[in-house]
Design a protein around this motif. Structure first.
Motif, PDB file in Angstrom:
ATOM      1  N   MET A   1       0.858  -1.103  -0.035  1.00  0.00           N
ATOM      2  CA  MET A   1       0.112  -0.018  -0.275  1.00  0.00           C
ATOM      3  C   MET A   1       1.042   1.147   0.043  1.00  0.00           C
ATOM      4  SD  MET A   1      -2.908   1.127   2.574  1.00  0.00           S
ATOM      5  CE  MET A   1      -3.538  -0.756   2.723  1.00  0.00           C
ATOM      6  N   GLU A   2       0.690   2.287  -0.555  1.00  0.00           N
ATOM      7  CA  GLU A   2       0.969   3.558  -0.815  1.00  0.00           C
ATOM      8  C   GLU A   2       1.267   4.204   0.554  1.00  0.00           C
ATOM      9  OE1 GLU A   2       3.703   5.519  -2.677  1.00  0.00           O
ATOM     10  OE2 GLU A   2       2.255   4.261  -4.131  1.00  0.00           O
ATOM     11  N   HIS A   3       2.345   4.602   0.944  1.00  0.00           N
ATOM     12  CA  HIS A   3       2.368   5.387   2.070  1.00  0.00           C
ATOM     13  C   HIS A   3       2.612   6.815   2.165  1.00  0.00           C
ATOM     14  CE1 HIS A   3       1.293   2.145   4.848  1.00  0.00           C
ATOM     15  NE2 HIS A   3       2.007   1.389   4.413  1.00  0.00           N
ATOM     16  N   THR A   4       3.184   7.332   0.920  1.00  0.00           N
ATOM     17  CA  THR A   4       3.461   8.516   0.634  1.00  0.00           C
ATOM     18  C   THR A   4       2.524   9.373   0.094  1.00  0.00           C
ATOM     19  OG1 THR A   4       4.678   7.941  -1.229  1.00  0.00           O
ATOM     20  CG2 THR A   4       5.963   7.968   0.495  1.00  0.00           C
ATOM     21  N   ILE A   5       2.548  10.584   0.167  1.00  0.00           N
ATOM     22  CA  ILE A   5       1.669  11.567  -0.663  1.00  0.00           C
ATOM     23  C   ILE A   5       2.371  12.957  -0.878  1.00  0.00           C
ATOM     24  CG2 ILE A   5       0.959  12.829   1.707  1.00  0.00           C
ATOM     25  CD1 ILE A   5      -1.814  13.014   0.720  1.00  0.00           C
ATOM     26  N   ALA A   6       2.070  13.380  -2.042  1.00  0.00           N
ATOM     27  CA  ALA A   6       2.556  14.730  -2.524  1.00  0.00           C
ATOM     28  C   ALA A   6       1.832  15.674  -2.243  1.00  0.00           C
ATOM     29  CB  ALA A   6       3.054  14.356  -4.079  1.00  0.00           C
ATOM     30  N   CYS A   7       2.624  16.648  -1.614  1.00  0.00           N
ATOM     31  CA  CYS A   7       1.944  17.827  -0.919  1.00  0.00           C
ATOM     32  C   CYS A   7       1.274  18.700  -2.103  1.00  0.00           C
ATOM     33  CB  CYS A   7       2.945  18.670  -0.169  1.00  0.00           C
ATOM     34  SG  CYS A   7       2.272  20.453   0.215  1.00  0.00           S
ATOM     35  N   HIS A   8       0.130  18.994  -1.986  1.00  0.00           N
ATOM     36  CA  HIS A   8      -0.404  20.241  -3.101  1.00  0.00           C
ATOM     37  C   HIS A   8       0.133  21.366  -3.221  1.00  0.00           C
ATOM     38  CE1 HIS A   8      -3.432  17.525  -4.858  1.00  0.00           C
ATOM     39  NE2 HIS A   8      -3.733  16.826  -3.564  1.00  0.00           N
ATOM     40  N   GLY A   9       0.798  21.825  -1.809  1.00  0.00           N
ATOM     41  CA  GLY A   9       1.224  23.327  -1.987  1.00  0.00           C
ATOM     42  C   GLY A   9       2.670  22.998  -2.496  1.00  0.00           C
ATOM     43  N   CYS A  10       3.568  22.343  -2.246  1.00  0.00           N
ATOM     44  CA  CYS A  10       4.904  22.399  -2.600  1.00  0.00           C
ATOM     45  C   CYS A  10       5.561  21.175  -3.269  1.00  0.00           C
ATOM     46  CB  CYS A  10       5.867  22.973  -1.463  1.00  0.00           C
ATOM     47  SG  CYS A  10       5.891  21.711  -0.340  1.00  0.00           S
ATOM     48  N   ASP A  11       4.725  20.030  -3.510  1.00  0.00           N
ATOM     49  CA  ASP A  11       5.218  18.870  -4.102  1.00  0.00           C
ATOM     50  C   ASP A  11       6.000  17.966  -3.487  1.00  0.00           C
ATOM     51  OD1 ASP A  11       3.554  19.172  -6.357  1.00  0.00           O
ATOM     52  OD2 ASP A  11       4.934  20.073  -7.418  1.00  0.00           O
ATOM     53  N   LEU A  12       6.354  18.341  -2.047  1.00  0.00           N
ATOM     54  CA  LEU A  12       7.321  17.237  -1.285  1.00  0.00           C
ATOM     55  C   LEU A  12       6.540  16.196  -1.064  1.00  0.00           C
ATOM     56  CD1 LEU A  12       9.705  17.644   0.733  1.00  0.00           C
ATOM     57  CD2 LEU A  12       8.021  18.109   2.565  1.00  0.00           C
ATOM     58  N   LEU A  13       7.184  15.152  -0.932  1.00  0.00           N
ATOM     59  CA  LEU A  13       6.881  13.871  -0.734  1.00  0.00           C
ATOM     60  C   LEU A  13       7.119  13.401   0.631  1.00  0.00           C
ATOM     61  CD1 LEU A  13       8.024  11.398  -3.696  1.00  0.00           C
ATOM     62  CD2 LEU A  13       5.792  12.048  -2.963  1.00  0.00           C
ATOM     63  N   VAL A  14       5.693  13.207   1.529  1.00  0.00           N
ATOM     64  CA  VAL A  14       5.611  12.996   2.696  1.00  0.00           C
ATOM     65  C   VAL A  14       5.333  11.795   3.161  1.00  0.00           C
ATOM     66  CG1 VAL A  14       4.796  13.959   4.915  1.00  0.00           C
ATOM     67  CG2 VAL A  14       4.729  15.536   2.944  1.00  0.00           C
ATOM     68  N   ASP A  15       6.289  11.283   4.305  1.00  0.00           N
ATOM     69  CA  ASP A  15       5.875   9.718   4.675  1.00  0.00           C
ATOM     70  C   ASP A  15       4.720   9.741   5.691  1.00  0.00           C
ATOM     71  OD1 ASP A  15       5.946   7.207   5.569  1.00  0.00           O
ATOM     72  OD2 ASP A  15       7.868   6.950   5.190  1.00  0.00           O
ATOM     73  N   LEU A  16       3.455   9.153   5.422  1.00  0.00           N
ATOM     74  CA  LEU A  16       2.466   8.951   6.204  1.00  0.00           C
ATOM     75  C   LEU A  16       2.208   7.677   7.043  1.00  0.00           C
ATOM     76  CD1 LEU A  16      -0.285  10.856   4.157  1.00  0.00           C
ATOM     77  CD2 LEU A  16       1.311  11.890   5.929  1.00  0.00           C
ATOM     78  N   ARG A  17       3.620   6.962   7.360  1.00  0.00           N
ATOM     79  CA  ARG A  17       3.123   5.777   7.962  1.00  0.00           C
ATOM     80  C   ARG A  17       2.807   6.037   9.445  1.00  0.00           C
ATOM     81  NH1 ARG A  17       6.544   2.094   4.752  1.00  0.00           N
ATOM     82  NH2 ARG A  17       7.518   3.768   4.060  1.00  0.00           N
ATOM     83  N   ASP A  18       2.145   5.012  10.199  1.00  0.00           N
ATOM     84  CA  ASP A  18       1.799   4.901  11.556  1.00  0.00           C
ATOM     85  C   ASP A  18       0.757   6.283  11.981  1.00  0.00           C
ATOM     86  OD1 ASP A  18       3.629   2.672  11.737  1.00  0.00           O
ATOM     87  OD2 ASP A  18       5.236   4.213  12.243  1.00  0.00           O
ATOM     88  N   MET A  19      -0.001   6.520  11.070  1.00  0.00           N
ATOM     89  CA  MET A  19      -1.167   7.396  11.495  1.00  0.00           C
ATOM     90  C   MET A  19      -2.081   6.794  12.406  1.00  0.00           C
ATOM     91  SD  MET A  19      -1.722  10.187   8.265  1.00  0.00           S
ATOM     92  CE  MET A  19      -2.652  11.251   9.367  1.00  0.00           C
ATOM     93  N   GLU A  20      -2.634   7.321  13.321  1.00  0.00           N
ATOM     94  CA  GLU A  20      -3.551   6.852  14.410  1.00  0.00           C
ATOM     95  C   GLU A  20      -4.840   7.726  14.200  1.00  0.00           C
ATOM     96  OE1 GLU A  20      -2.014   6.235  18.303  1.00  0.00           O
ATOM     97  OE2 GLU A  20      -0.340   5.315  17.346  1.00  0.00           O
TER      98      GLU A  20
END
Ligand SMILES: [Zn+2]
Length: 204
Positions: A1-20
């Motif tokens: 499963m995909e855990h990264t997301i590209a920020c709509h504001g600045c295109d930075l790839l952010v790791d979103l693992r372990d969200m509760e």
């Protein structure tokens, strides 16, 4: 499963693992809001969609507004709103109003149910991805809150000329507008796509 997301504001790839549950993710570089994780997001989406559809049905059945002026009373229902525009020589406006205040929101809600009902049970359906895309396209074309504000502004003007009574359907439409807005606020593109992919993965 995909855990990264590209920020709509600045295109930075952010790791979103372990969200509760309840966690909200923001871009560490520009602060843009990325996603919010709720473990019951799909159930909430389903509940708000069903409630909003029921409220919309109620809003179409009873008097929306009634006007009384010099002893003459006229009652208007929600479906008659575009009808009276049509009769007053504004067919294009009538079609747009009917689409924006009734048909597009109703379609969005039906699509949300086609998405949330199978996803809530972890079931994959071939229409999940196309419907997901459609919902995000249509979302910006429903103007329920604009309509409510328009009605209130016109009421203030009409109240000087006639006695206006708000009907049962008016309050049902207000409830519908609130529930529709709640449903839209639960809709999270990243989480929805993850849920669809999880259901797709569990299929095979
Ligand atoms: Zn950013």
């Amino acid at each position: 499963m995909e855990h990264t997301i590209a920020c709509h504001g600045c295109d930075l790839l952010v790791d979103l693992r372990d969200m509760e549950h309840g966690h909200k993710a923001c871009c560490p570089r520009c602060g843009h809001s990325l996603t919010q994780y709720r473990h019951d997001a799909i159930e909430r989406l389903m509940a708000f969609s069903i409630a909003a559809l029921v409220a919309l049905v109620f809003a179409s059945l009873f008097p929306f507004l009634s006007f009384a002026s010099s002893g003459v009373e006229s009652v208007m229902t929600l479906p008659q709103t575009p009808g009276s525009l049509w009769r007053n020589g504004l067919p294009a406006v009538a079609v747009l109003v009917a689409a924006f205040i009734i048909f597009i929101p109703a379609l969005v809600l039906v699509l949300l149910l086609m998405l949330s009902v199978p996803l809530a049970r972890g079931r994959y359906r071939p229409w999940l991805k196309p419907i997901g895309r459609w919902i995000f396209h249509l979302q910006s074309w429903s103007m329920v809150e604009v309509f409510i504000i328009g009605v209130i502004v016109s009421l203030v003007k009409i109240a000087k000329m006639a006695t206006v009574t708000l009907g049962l359907s008016f309050w049902a439409y207000v409830a519908f507008a609130l529930l529709f807005t709640f449903a839209m606020s639960v809709l999270d593109r990243y989480q929805l796509w993850n849920a669809i992919e999880a259901a797709e993965g569990a299929r095979g």
